[in-house]
Design a protein around this motif. Structure first.
Motif, PDB file in Angstrom:
ATOM      1  N   VAL A  73       0.858  -1.175   0.000  1.00  0.00           N
ATOM      2  CA  VAL A  73       0.000   0.000   0.000  1.00  0.00           C
ATOM      3  C   VAL A  73       0.895   1.226   0.000  1.00  0.00           C
ATOM      4  CG1 VAL A  73      -1.819   1.245   1.228  1.00  0.00           C
ATOM      5  CG2 VAL A  73      -1.771  -1.255   1.276  1.00  0.00           C
ATOM      6  N   ILE A  74       0.742   2.081  -1.012  1.00  0.00           N
ATOM      7  CA  ILE A  74       1.510   3.319  -1.102  1.00  0.00           C
ATOM      8  C   ILE A  74       0.528   4.483  -1.013  1.00  0.00           C
ATOM      9  CG2 ILE A  74       3.070   4.715  -2.498  1.00  0.00           C
ATOM     10  CD1 ILE A  74       3.883   2.099  -3.909  1.00  0.00           C
ATOM     11  N   LEU A  75       0.681   5.311   0.020  1.00  0.00           N
ATOM     12  CA  LEU A  75      -0.178   6.475   0.211  1.00  0.00           C
ATOM     13  C   LEU A  75       0.655   7.722  -0.048  1.00  0.00           C
ATOM     14  CD1 LEU A  75      -1.964   5.310   3.469  1.00  0.00           C
ATOM     15  CD2 LEU A  75      -2.746   5.060   1.124  1.00  0.00           C
ATOM     16  N   THR A  76       0.136   8.616  -0.904  1.00  0.00           N
ATOM     17  CA  THR A  76       0.885   9.796  -1.331  1.00  0.00           C
ATOM     18  C   THR A  76       0.021  11.043  -1.143  1.00  0.00           C
ATOM     19  OG1 THR A  76       1.910   8.433  -3.036  1.00  0.00           O
ATOM     20  CG2 THR A  76       2.193  10.791  -3.246  1.00  0.00           C
ATOM     21  N   ALA A  77       0.655  12.146  -0.702  1.00  0.00           N
ATOM     22  CA  ALA A  77      -0.027  13.430  -0.585  1.00  0.00           C
ATOM     23  C   ALA A  77       0.722  14.454  -1.434  1.00  0.00           C
ATOM     24  CB  ALA A  77      -0.070  13.878   0.864  1.00  0.00           C
ATOM     25  N   GLU A  78       0.011  15.088  -2.364  1.00  0.00           N
ATOM     26  CA  GLU A  78       0.579  16.137  -3.206  1.00  0.00           C
ATOM     27  C   GLU A  78      -0.435  17.264  -3.281  1.00  0.00           C
ATOM     28  OE1 GLU A  78       1.175  14.292  -6.953  1.00  0.00           O
ATOM     29  OE2 GLU A  78       2.943  13.171  -6.313  1.00  0.00           O
ATOM     30  N   LYS A  79      -0.082  18.431  -2.777  1.00  0.00           N
ATOM     31  CA  LYS A  79      -0.963  19.604  -2.730  1.00  0.00           C
ATOM     32  C   LYS A  79      -2.328  19.203  -2.180  1.00  0.00           C
ATOM     33  CE  LYS A  79       1.354  22.255  -6.278  1.00  0.00           C
ATOM     34  NZ  LYS A  79       1.213  23.018  -7.513  1.00  0.00           N
ATOM     35  N   ALA A 120      -3.899   6.742  -3.363  1.00  0.00           N
ATOM     36  CA  ALA A 120      -3.673   5.415  -2.787  1.00  0.00           C
ATOM     37  C   ALA A 120      -3.386   4.455  -3.931  1.00  0.00           C
ATOM     38  CB  ALA A 120      -4.880   4.953  -1.992  1.00  0.00           C
ATOM     39  N   GLU A 121      -2.234   3.810  -3.865  1.00  0.00           N
ATOM     40  CA  GLU A 121      -1.855   2.804  -4.858  1.00  0.00           C
ATOM     41  C   GLU A 121      -1.641   1.502  -4.117  1.00  0.00           C
ATOM     42  OE1 GLU A 121       1.864   1.746  -7.800  1.00  0.00           O
ATOM     43  OE2 GLU A 121       1.539   3.828  -7.197  1.00  0.00           O
ATOM     44  N   ILE A 122      -2.433   0.507  -4.463  1.00  0.00           N
ATOM     45  CA  ILE A 122      -2.357  -0.786  -3.778  1.00  0.00           C
ATOM     46  C   ILE A 122      -1.981  -1.848  -4.808  1.00  0.00           C
ATOM     47  CG2 ILE A 122      -3.589  -2.465  -2.370  1.00  0.00           C
ATOM     48  CD1 ILE A 122      -5.420  -0.212  -1.466  1.00  0.00           C
ATOM     49  N   THR A 123      -0.891  -2.542  -4.546  1.00  0.00           N
ATOM     50  CA  THR A 123      -0.414  -3.602  -5.434  1.00  0.00           C
ATOM     51  C   THR A 123      -0.665  -4.946  -4.763  1.00  0.00           C
ATOM     52  OG1 THR A 123       1.315  -2.132  -6.242  1.00  0.00           O
ATOM     53  CG2 THR A 123       1.563  -4.465  -6.718  1.00  0.00           C
ATOM     54  N   LEU A 124      -1.378  -5.812  -5.464  1.00  0.00           N
ATOM     55  CA  LEU A 124      -1.744  -7.132  -4.957  1.00  0.00           C
ATOM     56  C   LEU A 124      -0.972  -8.178  -5.734  1.00  0.00           C
ATOM     57  CD1 LEU A 124      -3.811  -9.054  -3.428  1.00  0.00           C
ATOM     58  CD2 LEU A 124      -5.201  -8.841  -5.471  1.00  0.00           C
ATOM     59  N   LYS A 125      -0.271  -9.045  -5.020  1.00  0.00           N
ATOM     60  CA  LYS A 125       0.438 -10.160  -5.665  1.00  0.00           C
ATOM     61  C   LYS A 125      -0.250 -11.442  -5.233  1.00  0.00           C
ATOM     62  CE  LYS A 125       4.721  -7.789  -6.235  1.00  0.00           C
ATOM     63  NZ  LYS A 125       6.134  -7.718  -6.000  1.00  0.00           N
TER      64      LYS A 125
END
Length: 161
Positions: A39-45, A50-55
């Motif tokens: 799970v990658i959570l990013t804040a920009e302005k 939310a980018e979730i990669t499932l393997k």
């Protein structure tokens, strides 16, 4: 299930971690407990991504959602993962497994003499290629054959003869 969290310009609080794990119960029902998540959570302005990669098995599925609220982004990304996972499972279930067409046939020649019904004796065995040929070509090949038999596929009728 193994979950890795990465925060880019966002601090991953225990509340956010628990919220994400609670929302992942839908995926656990679909896939079982044998998958990994990143799970990658990013804040920009004003954007929260939310980018979730499932393997899962040999497949990698990614769900990305971008909104103004981080929890809505997590919800959207998990919903996308769920839809993609259902497609993957349905595709796997509906795939018909057919055997590959044979390229050769084993031709066994039984021996002459006294035949015991319990035991058969194979004198000679050879691999005969399964070739597409017309009926006339098969008759010519039968004349040249030392085994006395020809195995061929009729390309016109698309059937083995």
């Amino acid at each position: 299930m193994h979950i890795d969290f990465t925060g880019r310009q966002v601090e991953i609080s225990p509340d956010l971690r628990n919220y994400t794990q609670d929302r992942l119960k839908k995926l656990i029902r679909l896939l079982g407990d044998t998958f990994g998540l990143h799970v990658i959570l990013t804040a920009e302005k004003h954007r929260r991504t939310a980018e979730i990669t499932l393997k899962f098995r040999n497949h990698t599925v990614v769900g990305v959602e971008e909104t103004a609220d981080i929890q809505l982004s997590i919800n959207g990304a998990i919903d996308k993962l769920a839809r993609q996972s259902v497609k993957l499972i349905e595709r796997r279930r509906s795939t018909k497994r057919r055997s590959k067409p044979t390229a050769a046939v084993v031709l066994n020649i039984l021996g002459d003499g006294r035949v015991d019904h319990d035991e058969h004796r194979i004198v000679q065995s050879e691999h005969v290629p399964l070739k597409p040929m017309t009926l006339e070509e098969a008759v010519e090949a039968l004349d040249r054959s030392r085994a006395g038999a020809v195995v061929f596929r009729n390309p016109i009728a698309n059937a083995s003869m």
